[in-house]
Design a protein around this motif. Structure first.
Motif, PDB file in Angstrom:
ATOM      1  N   ILE A  49     -54.104   1.268  10.532  1.00  0.00           N
ATOM      2  CA  ILE A  49     -55.156   0.894   9.590  1.00  0.00           C
ATOM      3  C   ILE A  49     -55.470   2.032   8.628  1.00  0.00           C
ATOM      4  CG2 ILE A  49     -57.617   0.312   9.421  1.00  0.00           C
ATOM      5  CD1 ILE A  49     -57.241  -1.346  11.960  1.00  0.00           C
ATOM      6  N   THR A  50     -55.522   3.267   9.124  1.00  0.00           N
ATOM      7  CA  THR A  50     -55.942   4.381   8.279  1.00  0.00           C
ATOM      8  C   THR A  50     -54.821   4.984   7.448  1.00  0.00           C
ATOM      9  OG1 THR A  50     -55.651   5.952  10.095  1.00  0.00           O
ATOM     10  CG2 THR A  50     -57.846   5.003   9.804  1.00  0.00           C
ATOM     11  N   LEU A  51     -53.587   4.797   7.811  1.00  0.00           N
ATOM     12  CA  LEU A  51     -52.480   5.394   7.056  1.00  0.00           C
ATOM     13  C   LEU A  51     -52.482   4.972   5.584  1.00  0.00           C
ATOM     14  CD1 LEU A  51     -50.139   7.348   7.400  1.00  0.00           C
ATOM     15  CD2 LEU A  51     -48.686   5.396   7.895  1.00  0.00           C
ATOM     16  N   PRO A  52     -52.684   3.701   5.252  1.00  0.00           N
ATOM     17  CA  PRO A  52     -52.732   3.344   3.831  1.00  0.00           C
ATOM     18  C   PRO A  52     -53.994   3.837   3.119  1.00  0.00           C
ATOM     19  CG  PRO A  52     -52.262   1.412   5.175  1.00  0.00           C
ATOM     20  CD  PRO A  52     -52.652   2.513   6.095  1.00  0.00           C
ATOM     21  N   ILE A  53     -55.023   4.212   3.865  1.00  0.00           N
ATOM     22  CA  ILE A  53     -56.277   4.646   3.265  1.00  0.00           C
ATOM     23  C   ILE A  53     -56.236   6.119   2.898  1.00  0.00           C
ATOM     24  CG2 ILE A  53     -58.754   4.941   3.660  1.00  0.00           C
ATOM     25  CD1 ILE A  53     -58.587   2.571   5.600  1.00  0.00           C
ATOM     26  N   TYR A  54     -55.782   6.941   3.843  1.00  0.00           N
ATOM     27  CA  TYR A  54     -55.796   8.387   3.658  1.00  0.00           C
ATOM     28  C   TYR A  54     -54.408   8.893   3.300  1.00  0.00           C
ATOM     29  CZ  TYR A  54     -60.113   7.832   6.287  1.00  0.00           C
ATOM     30  OH  TYR A  54     -61.329   7.427   6.707  1.00  0.00           O
ATOM     31  N   GLU A  55     -54.355   9.786   2.353  1.00  0.00           N
ATOM     32  CA  GLU A  55     -53.092  10.422   2.007  1.00  0.00           C
ATOM     33  C   GLU A  55     -53.053  11.786   2.688  1.00  0.00           C
ATOM     34  OE1 GLU A  55     -50.351  11.320  -1.888  1.00  0.00           O
ATOM     35  OE2 GLU A  55     -52.366  10.604  -2.132  1.00  0.00           O
ATOM     36  N   THR A  56     -51.933  12.140   3.255  1.00  0.00           N
ATOM     37  CA  THR A  56     -51.821  13.380   4.000  1.00  0.00           C
ATOM     38  C   THR A  56     -51.512  14.550   3.072  1.00  0.00           C
ATOM     39  OG1 THR A  56     -49.498  12.940   4.400  1.00  0.00           O
ATOM     40  CG2 THR A  56     -51.037  12.197   6.075  1.00  0.00           C
ATOM     41  N   LEU A  57     -51.741  15.765   3.577  1.00  0.00           N
ATOM     42  CA  LEU A  57     -51.452  16.964   2.793  1.00  0.00           C
ATOM     43  C   LEU A  57     -49.961  17.179   2.655  1.00  0.00           C
ATOM     44  CD1 LEU A  57     -54.097  19.410   4.263  1.00  0.00           C
ATOM     45  CD2 LEU A  57     -54.163  18.216   2.078  1.00  0.00           C
ATOM     46  N   PHE A  58     -49.218  16.862   3.705  1.00  0.00           N
ATOM     47  CA  PHE A  58     -47.774  17.050   3.720  1.00  0.00           C
ATOM     48  C   PHE A  58     -47.095  15.750   4.124  1.00  0.00           C
ATOM     49  CE2 PHE A  58     -49.612  21.164   4.667  1.00  0.00           C
ATOM     50  CZ  PHE A  58     -48.967  21.983   3.765  1.00  0.00           C
ATOM     51  N   ALA A  59     -45.832  15.623   3.776  1.00  0.00           N
ATOM     52  CA  ALA A  59     -45.023  14.476   4.178  1.00  0.00           C
ATOM     53  C   ALA A  59     -43.628  14.975   4.517  1.00  0.00           C
ATOM     54  CB  ALA A  59     -44.959  13.446   3.064  1.00  0.00           C
ATOM     55  N   PHE A  60     -42.856  14.162   5.191  1.00  0.00           N
ATOM     56  CA  PHE A  60     -41.480  14.505   5.528  1.00  0.00           C
ATOM     57  C   PHE A  60     -40.531  13.800   4.573  1.00  0.00           C
ATOM     58  CE2 PHE A  60     -43.674  15.041   9.602  1.00  0.00           C
ATOM     59  CZ  PHE A  60     -43.290  16.335   9.896  1.00  0.00           C
ATOM     60  N   ASP A  61     -39.460  14.486   4.169  1.00  0.00           N
ATOM     61  CA  ASP A  61     -38.451  13.848   3.335  1.00  0.00           C
ATOM     62  C   ASP A  61     -37.391  13.207   4.232  1.00  0.00           C
ATOM     63  OD1 ASP A  61     -36.864  15.933   4.234  1.00  0.00           O
ATOM     64  OD2 ASP A  61     -36.638  16.880   2.271  1.00  0.00           O
ATOM     65  N   ALA A  62     -36.304  12.720   3.644  1.00  0.00           N
ATOM     66  CA  ALA A  62     -35.257  12.023   4.399  1.00  0.00           C
ATOM     67  C   ALA A  62     -34.575  12.921   5.431  1.00  0.00           C
ATOM     68  CB  ALA A  62     -34.218  11.448   3.438  1.00  0.00           C
ATOM     69  N   ASN A  63     -34.602  14.229   5.196  1.00  0.00           N
ATOM     70  CA  ASN A  63     -33.990  15.177   6.137  1.00  0.00           C
ATOM     71  C   ASN A  63     -35.018  15.824   7.054  1.00  0.00           C
ATOM     72  OD1 ASN A  63     -31.365  14.820   5.097  1.00  0.00           O
ATOM     73  ND2 ASN A  63     -31.881  16.142   3.373  1.00  0.00           N
ATOM     74  N   TRP A  64     -36.192  15.246   7.153  1.00  0.00           N
ATOM     75  CA  TRP A  64     -37.273  15.714   8.016  1.00  0.00           C
ATOM     76  C   TRP A  64     -37.750  17.114   7.650  1.00  0.00           C
ATOM     77  CZ3 TRP A  64     -40.037  12.417  10.650  1.00  0.00           C
ATOM     78  CH2 TRP A  64     -39.465  11.209  11.004  1.00  0.00           C
ATOM     79  N   ARG A  65     -37.667  17.474   6.380  1.00  0.00           N
ATOM     80  CA  ARG A  65     -38.241  18.732   5.905  1.00  0.00           C
ATOM     81  C   ARG A  65     -39.633  18.428   5.371  1.00  0.00           C
ATOM     82  NH1 ARG A  65     -32.828  19.650   3.235  1.00  0.00           N
ATOM     83  NH2 ARG A  65     -33.825  18.378   1.664  1.00  0.00           N
ATOM     84  N   VAL A  66     -40.551  19.350   5.615  1.00  0.00           N
ATOM     85  CA  VAL A  66     -41.931  19.169   5.151  1.00  0.00           C
ATOM     86  C   VAL A  66     -41.964  19.324   3.631  1.00  0.00           C
ATOM     87  CG1 VAL A  66     -44.269  20.078   5.279  1.00  0.00           C
ATOM     88  CG2 VAL A  66     -42.851  20.008   7.325  1.00  0.00           C
ATOM     89  N   GLN A  67     -42.592  18.360   2.982  1.00  0.00           N
ATOM     90  CA  GLN A  67     -42.752  18.372   1.531  1.00  0.00           C
ATOM     91  C   GLN A  67     -44.238  18.236   1.211  1.00  0.00           C
ATOM     92  OE1 GLN A  67     -40.210  18.810  -0.644  1.00  0.00           O
ATOM     93  NE2 GLN A  67     -38.869  19.008   1.121  1.00  0.00           N
ATOM     94  N   PRO A  68     -44.724  18.927   0.183  1.00  0.00           N
ATOM     95  CA  PRO A  68     -46.136  18.782  -0.166  1.00  0.00           C
ATOM     96  C   PRO A  68     -46.432  17.372  -0.679  1.00  0.00           C
ATOM     97  CG  PRO A  68     -44.998  20.175  -1.759  1.00  0.00           C
ATOM     98  CD  PRO A  68     -44.019  19.872  -0.676  1.00  0.00           C
ATOM     99  N   SER A  69     -47.599  16.894  -0.310  1.00  0.00           N
ATOM    100  CA  SER A  69     -48.015  15.585  -0.790  1.00  0.00           C
ATOM    101  C   SER A  69     -49.263  15.743  -1.663  1.00  0.00           C
ATOM    102  CB  SER A  69     -48.297  14.663   0.395  1.00  0.00           C
ATOM    103  OG  SER A  69     -48.612  13.377  -0.044  1.00  0.00           O
ATOM    104  N   LEU A  70     -50.373  16.157  -1.066  1.00  0.00           N
ATOM    105  CA  LEU A  70     -51.580  16.420  -1.849  1.00  0.00           C
ATOM    106  C   LEU A  70     -51.696  17.886  -2.239  1.00  0.00           C
ATOM    107  CD1 LEU A  70     -54.388  14.334  -0.123  1.00  0.00           C
ATOM    108  CD2 LEU A  70     -53.403  14.009  -2.367  1.00  0.00           C
ATOM    109  N   VAL A  71     -51.056  18.773  -1.483  1.00  0.00           N
ATOM    110  CA  VAL A  71     -51.160  20.200  -1.780  1.00  0.00           C
ATOM    111  C   VAL A  71     -50.167  20.567  -2.865  1.00  0.00           C
ATOM    112  CG1 VAL A  71     -51.942  20.789   0.511  1.00  0.00           C
ATOM    113  CG2 VAL A  71     -49.526  20.854   0.017  1.00  0.00           C
ATOM    114  N   SER A  72     -50.447  21.629  -3.557  1.00  0.00           N
ATOM    115  CA  SER A  72     -49.502  22.120  -4.552  1.00  0.00           C
ATOM    116  C   SER A  72     -49.181  23.564  -4.234  1.00  0.00           C
ATOM    117  CB  SER A  72     -50.066  21.990  -5.960  1.00  0.00           C
ATOM    118  OG  SER A  72     -51.264  22.714  -6.068  1.00  0.00           O
ATOM    119  N   SER A  73     -47.981  23.967  -4.545  1.00  0.00           N
ATOM    120  CA  SER A  73     -47.571  25.333  -4.214  1.00  0.00           C
ATOM    121  C   SER A  73     -47.847  26.286  -5.348  1.00  0.00           C
ATOM    122  CB  SER A  73     -46.107  25.377  -3.852  1.00  0.00           C
ATOM    123  OG  SER A  73     -45.340  24.788  -4.881  1.00  0.00           O
TER     124      SER A  73
END
Length: 96
Positions: free
Chosen positions: A72-96
């Protein structure tokens, strides 16, 4: 109480199931050729009604391991980080 004959007629067989699925697929494919004029114009506003399997215990997905809360909450809240197709952490809301 249903007799054996009535119960057998209501029983879903593989042939009936596949026939229904095939008919639904053909109907869905055919609906793509229906002119767009038949569609109702889009409206803004109104009420969105949804059906869920239950109520979550909390809206904090980090505070629980219940799949229902996460679903239920996954579509509501956006996470700071996400995983790409190779399971590497990618920024989602954060910026580098």
């Amino acid at each position: 109480m249903a007799t054996d004959g009535e119960a057998r007629r209501r029983q879903v067989t593989r042939r009936k199931f596949l026939g229904t699925v095939a008919a639904a697929g053909i109907g869905a494919a055919a609906s793509r050729w229906v002119p767009a004029v038949a569609a109702a114009p889009l409206r803004r506003g109104g009420t969105l009604r949804i059906a869920e399997i239950g109520e979550p215990l909390t809206l904090d997905a980090m505070a629980t391991t219940a799949d229902l809360t996460v679903a239920i909450t996954l579509p509501i809240y956006e996470t700071l980080f996400a995983f790409d197709a190779n399971w590497r952490v990618q920024p989602s809301l954060v910026s580098s």
